[in-house]
Structures are given as C-alpha cells and as structure tokens.
Design a protein around this motif. Structure first.
Motif, PDB file in Angstrom:
ATOM      1  N   LYS A 182      -7.719   5.763   2.838  1.00 31.74           N
ATOM      2  CA  LYS A 182      -6.499   6.034   3.600  1.00 31.74           C
ATOM      3  C   LYS A 182      -5.400   6.515   2.671  1.00 31.74           C
ATOM      4  CE  LYS A 182      -3.167   3.898   6.773  1.00 31.74           C
ATOM      5  NZ  LYS A 182      -2.744   2.641   7.453  1.00 31.74           N
TER       6      LYS A 182
ATOM      7  N   ALA B  57      -1.387   6.906   3.065  1.00 29.08           N
ATOM      8  CA  ALA B  57      -0.409   6.405   4.028  1.00 29.08           C
ATOM      9  C   ALA B  57       0.952   7.087   3.949  1.00 29.08           C
ATOM     10  CB  ALA B  57      -0.239   4.894   3.843  1.00 29.08           C
TER      11      ALA B  57
ATOM     12  N   GLU C  40      -5.120   3.426   0.198  1.00 27.38           N
ATOM     13  CA  GLU C  40      -6.036   2.308   0.411  1.00 27.38           C
ATOM     14  C   GLU C  40      -7.396   2.706  -0.144  1.00 27.38           C
ATOM     15  OE1 GLU C  40      -5.620  -0.655   1.520  1.00 27.38           O
ATOM     16  OE2 GLU C  40      -3.793  -0.699   2.733  1.00 27.38           O
TER      17      GLU C  40
ATOM     18  N   THR D  52      -5.136  -1.812  -2.662  1.00 23.40           N
ATOM     19  CA  THR D  52      -3.956  -1.269  -1.991  1.00 23.40           C
ATOM     20  C   THR D  52      -2.970  -0.817  -3.057  1.00 23.40           C
ATOM     21  OG1 THR D  52      -4.254  -2.752  -0.105  1.00 23.40           O
ATOM     22  CG2 THR D  52      -2.096  -1.711  -0.356  1.00 23.40           C
TER      23      THR D  52
ATOM     24  N   GLN E 177      -7.979  11.708   1.127  1.00 19.05           N
ATOM     25  CA  GLN E 177      -8.869  10.685   1.677  1.00 19.05           C
ATOM     26  C   GLN E 177     -10.330  11.115   1.560  1.00 19.05           C
ATOM     27  OE1 GLN E 177      -7.694   9.321   5.550  1.00 19.05           O
ATOM     28  NE2 GLN E 177      -9.751   8.674   6.108  1.00 19.05           N
TER      29      GLN E 177
END
Length: 362
Positions: free
Chosen positions: A67, A69, A84, A164, A180
């Motif tokens: 991910k 973000a 992520e 994270t 990603q």
C-alpha cells in the motif's frame, strides 16, 4: 522712415534671437538637492534557498509494498502512514518468538519451584551445598533463557512495526520512487521518497569579509529575501540571521551566512536563487543623493552639479556605499547642492542647463 522702421525691427529681434539661441544650447536636465537624513545600513548577497530539514525515507526491512498511502507532492505530518509492507512474514516471526517465550517461561517456573524446594532441604541439611548448586544454576539459566526469549519477542514486534513506514517530519513529499507491488530491501541506496520541510526554510548567502564585524554585531538581524517569479516580479520575504560561518573563505574573501525565514506563503522553494539583504543598523545624518546621479569615469565616481548661473560643473566624489536607490556620499559634496539625476549624458563642464521636472516640464 521706412528704413528706420526696418532698422528698429532688426534691433528688437537681435536680443530675442540671442535668447532663443541660448535657450536652444541649454541641456534639459532633472535635478535634486543633496540632503542629509537617517538611512538604514545593510549588506547584500546572492544566495540559495535550502530546506531546513530533508529526509530520504527508506525501508528498514525487506518485503513487498502492499500500500502507498499518499500522493506525489502531498503535505505530510509526523507519524502519517506513507507505505505498508507485507506484514505476514514479520507476524509469523512474532508468533514464533512468543511461543518460544512461553516455553522458556514454563521452564523458568519449574526451575523456581525446584530451587525453592531444594533451598528448604539445604536449610534442613538433607542435601549438601554442592548438591543445591545444581538447582541454583538451573534457575539462573532459565532466567537468562527467558530474558533472551523476551528480547526476541521485542525484536519481532519491532520488525512488525517496521512494516508500516511513517513520515518522520512535517514537510512536502517529492516524487514517489517506488509503487505498490514492488519489492524493497532494507536500507537500499535509493529512497522511497524525499521529504523537504519548507516552513520555516533556510536562505544561505555570502557577504564580503569587510562586513564581518558589523554582521557579528547585528546579532539576529533582520534579513530581507527577494526572489523573482515567472513574470519577473519580485517575491519578498523576511527572516532573521540564524548562523554566521566560523571562517572566511580565502578563495572568495566572503563569509557564509544563513537566515531562517517563516515562509508561510511558500514563496521560497529549495534550490531557488535569491537576493538576501541583511540589516546592519542605521546611519544618522548621512549625505545622500539618488544612485542614478552618480557616474563612473577614469578618475572615479562623479556627479554634475548645477551652480547659481545654471551651468553644469563636474564634481568628483567618494561614494561610501549604495543603499537601495540612494548613494551615501563620504566626500566631494555638500548638503543642499543641486545634482543632476537625468540628462548627464549630454553635459560637459560649463554646459548651460534647463531644469525640468521628471515629467519633462521646464
């Protein structure tokens, strides 16, 4: 009589012709009076804008990006989630470490029970001190193994937390360098994204070394920063002097300075070239003329002064410095003298002048 009339007309026209000729010979100029006043003193330099903090964000573990973000150019806050990484491998390691910790805690509990029992037997002298020492060693070993297992759990949790990636500072994101689905490696040479803090921001510039004493005396002096936008218009900002370098550059004879600018409107950008002006105080009772009045010749700086007969006189002088659109005169001129500010290119010493205003009216 006719002849005398002609003669009279010629006599009347002669002074008028001379006046007209004299008027045509006069050079139209714009003048001002040299005056004394209090002027701000400053020193200028060419500088460049620098982000007050710049962070190259990298991964601390290997894994796959699942991910992203944020978007290119987003304003970021500390702790904001950026990337992520697949958490499953780290989560499996954490569970394995927690299971190992549980096993070691069980062995520790058993070792404590045995130690307590054999301590009681030792007090009753049913076993020797050497016999008890084996159980004491087992307890110490169990304590060490439990501590090691607990540290392994903490390390596994840290690895899971590294899945994270968060923003470490407030700033603007640059271009996202990985998308990603891609695999990343721990501490790879290429950052995932570069974050620059823009508020406040630094402006680095240099000034001649002869101003060093005044710069140091200015302390946290006011710094005016001027940049140019795409239309050539001036973009102004102000800040305070934050740093004076601890040495003069012998190659250029300058000292490096740094100003901190709030940059609330984001008018300054990292890497941008700007003009920086540092305020050094004020000069009271300074003799000033417009900087446009001062010309440069083989013998130095000079101006044209208009005397009482409205004739131009060349006057050499010493200019202390130029402050904005005004020149501070150290020698060669007195307050109240009339100085030519426009039309000098057509003047010679002794040329008659016709004084006009800036709009061209005599």
């Amino acid at each position: 009589m006719f002849a005398s009339l002609l003669g009279g007309c010629g006599a009347d026209q002669q002074p008028a012709a001379k006046a007209a000729k004299a008027s045509e010979a006069s050079v139209p100029v714009v003048v001002v009076n040299a005056q004394r006043k209090t002027v701000p003193l400053s020193v200028e330099g060419i500088g460049a804008v620098e982000a007050i903090a710049s962070v190259a964000v990298k991964s601390r573990i290997d894994g796959q990006i699942v991910k992203v973000a944020f978007a290119d150019g987003d304003e970021l806050k500390p702790g904001q989630v950026l990337f992520e990484i697949d958490r499953r491998p780290a989560l499996a390691q954490l569970r394995q470490a927690e299971a190992k910790l549980a096993s070691e805690m069980a062995l520790l509990a058993k070792a404590r029970t045995q130690d307590a029992r054999y301590q009681d037997l030792l007090r009753q002298r049913f076993i020797s001190a050497d016999g008890y020492q084996q159980y004491k060693t087992n307890l110490d070993s169990a304590l060490a193994n439990a501590a090691a297992a607990r540290a392994t759990v903490d390390s596994a949790r840290l690895q899971l937390d590294y899945c994270t990636i968060r923003a470490p500072i407030t700033g603007r994101a640059g271009r996202i360098m990985i998308q990603q689905g891609n695999l990343v490696k721990a501490n790879d040479g290429n950052p995932l994204v570069l974050i620059n803090q823009l508020q406040p921001i630094f402006v680095n510039f240099s000034v001649p070394e002869q101003y060093l004493a005044q710069v140091r005396g200015a302390g946290a002096g006011l710094v005016k920063v001027v940049a140019s936008d795409a239309d050539g218009k001036a973009v102004e900002a102000s800040g305070t002097l934050a740093f004076v370098d601890n040495a003069v550059d012998p190659a250029s004879g300058t000292v490096k300075l740094r100003a901190s600018v709030a940059n609330r409107d984001l008018g300054l950008w990292p890497g941008q070239f700007v003009h920086a002006q540092l305020a050094l105080g004020e000069r009271a009772d300074a003799l000033v003329v417009p900087a446009d009045a001062v010309q440069t010749g083989p013998k130095g700086s000079y101006v044209f002064v208009v005397d009482a007969e409205r004739k131009a006189q060349l006057r050499y002088l010493v200019v202390e410095r130029t402050v904005g659109a005004e020149a501070l005169i150290a020698e060669g001129l007195a307050a109240g003298e009339t100085v030519v500010v426009d039309g000098q290119s057509r003047l010679l010493p002794g040329s008659p002048v016709a004084i006009r205003d800036a709009a061209g009216k005599s």
